[in-house]
Design an enzyme around this catalytic site. Structure first.
Site, short mmCIF file in Angstrom:
data_model
loop_
_atom_site.label_atom_id
_atom_site.label_comp_id
_atom_site.label_asym_id
_atom_site.label_seq_id
_atom_site.Cartn_x
_atom_site.Cartn_y
_atom_site.Cartn_z
CB SER A 1 24.15 -48.08 72.74
OG SER A 1 23.50 -49.33 72.70
CE1 TYR B 1 18.00 -47.56 66.48
CE2 TYR B 1 16.98 -48.31 68.51
CZ TYR B 1 17.69 -47.35 67.80
OH TYR B 1 18.11 -46.21 68.44
N GLY C 1 25.00 -37.60 62.67
CA GLY C 1 23.64 -37.42 63.15
C GLY C 1 23.49 -36.07 63.82
CB ILE D 1 20.62 -36.58 71.34
CG1 ILE D 1 21.33 -37.73 70.63
CG2 ILE D 1 19.32 -37.05 71.94
CD1 ILE D 1 21.76 -38.85 71.58
#
Length: 293
Positions: free
Chosen positions: A132, A159, A10, A15
């Site tokens: 998380s 999710y 990611g 982030i």
């Protein structure tokens, strides 16, 4: 802690990209490897920070296996693995691997990647950082008999369940492999103002992420990135405690934690069921198994 090899999934946006930028500025001695789905975006961030990069679409587990093979060909150790890739999606979709998309992208893919890199992590500092979310507390409830949401499905619930599973994953990894030098942690980065939920059109997601309310209710990407960077550059056992769950960079309080996080029986059952879904043989004493998936 000089010269660490840090893999960030990611890493092309949000982030993950922000953490990479901050680490590159503060610690140019670290070797950054970014993983993303978009070739253009991943390459662009990698150029900005002087990182290497690889592509993988976590909706395909074969991409995860190829990624692991590519990483094995590029490095002889991984000091830190950031399992940061994820997302919330709309209607229930089943991947080509036969899994519900939200569960596979947020949990199964990083679980498999971590398993395939265990020996490289042991050769390095062995830190595994799972991103998380606060949704793990508010809407998460892990049912080991319905991890793929075949009986019921709602985007935010799926999710939240997956992000709660990320915490159980970190706890199970610490329990089984901590003695072999694997230091796992899970954290909630805070509600960050990013492109999160672009594929989900529920009312709450639209309100929080696609209206001016986001400027008030959400923290800026730089802050979320610094929260991730804290774990990637910190020292396990000193900066953060393995096997714990953190709210941003502080140990999560009881009111910030889903009660299922402390259920050791559930953690073990979840671990075993996830291994079954992935075709992983993993012995409870922490020795390395194999993947048939």
């Amino acid at each position: 802690m000089a010269g660490r090899t840090i893999v960030i999934t990611g890493g092309s946006d949000g982030i993950g990209a922000e953490a990479a930028r901050q680490i590159a500025r503060a610690r140019p001695d670290h070797r950054l490897i970014l993983v993303g789905r978009s070739a253009h975006k991943t390459a662009a961030v990698a150029r900005q920070v002087g990182a290497e990069h690889f592509l993988a679409d976590f909706t395909r587990l074969e991409d995860v296996r190829r990624l692991a093979a590519d990483l094995r060909g590029a490095v002889d150790r991984v000091d830190v693995l950031a399992n940061n890739a994820g997302g919330i999606f709309g209607r229930r979709t089943v991947t080509e691997d036969g899994n519900e998309k939200t569960f596979q992208v947020n949990l199964l893919a990083p679980f498999l990647l971590t398993h395939l890199l265990l020996d490289l992590l042991q050769a390095g500092d062995g830190a595994v950082v799972n991103t998380s979310s606060a949704s793990a507390r508010f809407v998460g409830r892990v049912d080991v008999d319905d991890l793929n949401h075949e009986r019921s499905y709602a985007p935010m619930r799926a999710y939240g369940d997956a992000k709660l599973a990320n915490i159980l994953f970190a706890r199970g990894l610490h329990a089984r492999h901590g003695g072999n030098g694997i230091n796992a942690v899970a954290f909630d980065p805070g509600n960050v103002r990013t492109g999160f939920g672009a594929e989900n059109n529920d009312v709450l997601t639209r309100l929080l992420y696609r209206t001016p309310l986001s400027r008030v209710a959400l923290i800026p990407p730089g802050k979320g990135g610094s929260n991730l960077a804290f774990f990637l550059t910190g020292r396990p056992g000193t900066s953060w405690e393995p096997g714990r769950f953190y709210a941003q960079t502080k140990p999560a309080k009881r009111r910030q934690t889903n009660p299922q996080v402390g259920d050791d029986v559930l953690v073990d059952a979840f671990w075993r069921r996830t291994c079954e879904l992935l075709g992983i043989t993993d012995s409870p004493d922490g020795s390395h198994g194999r993947s048939n998936a």
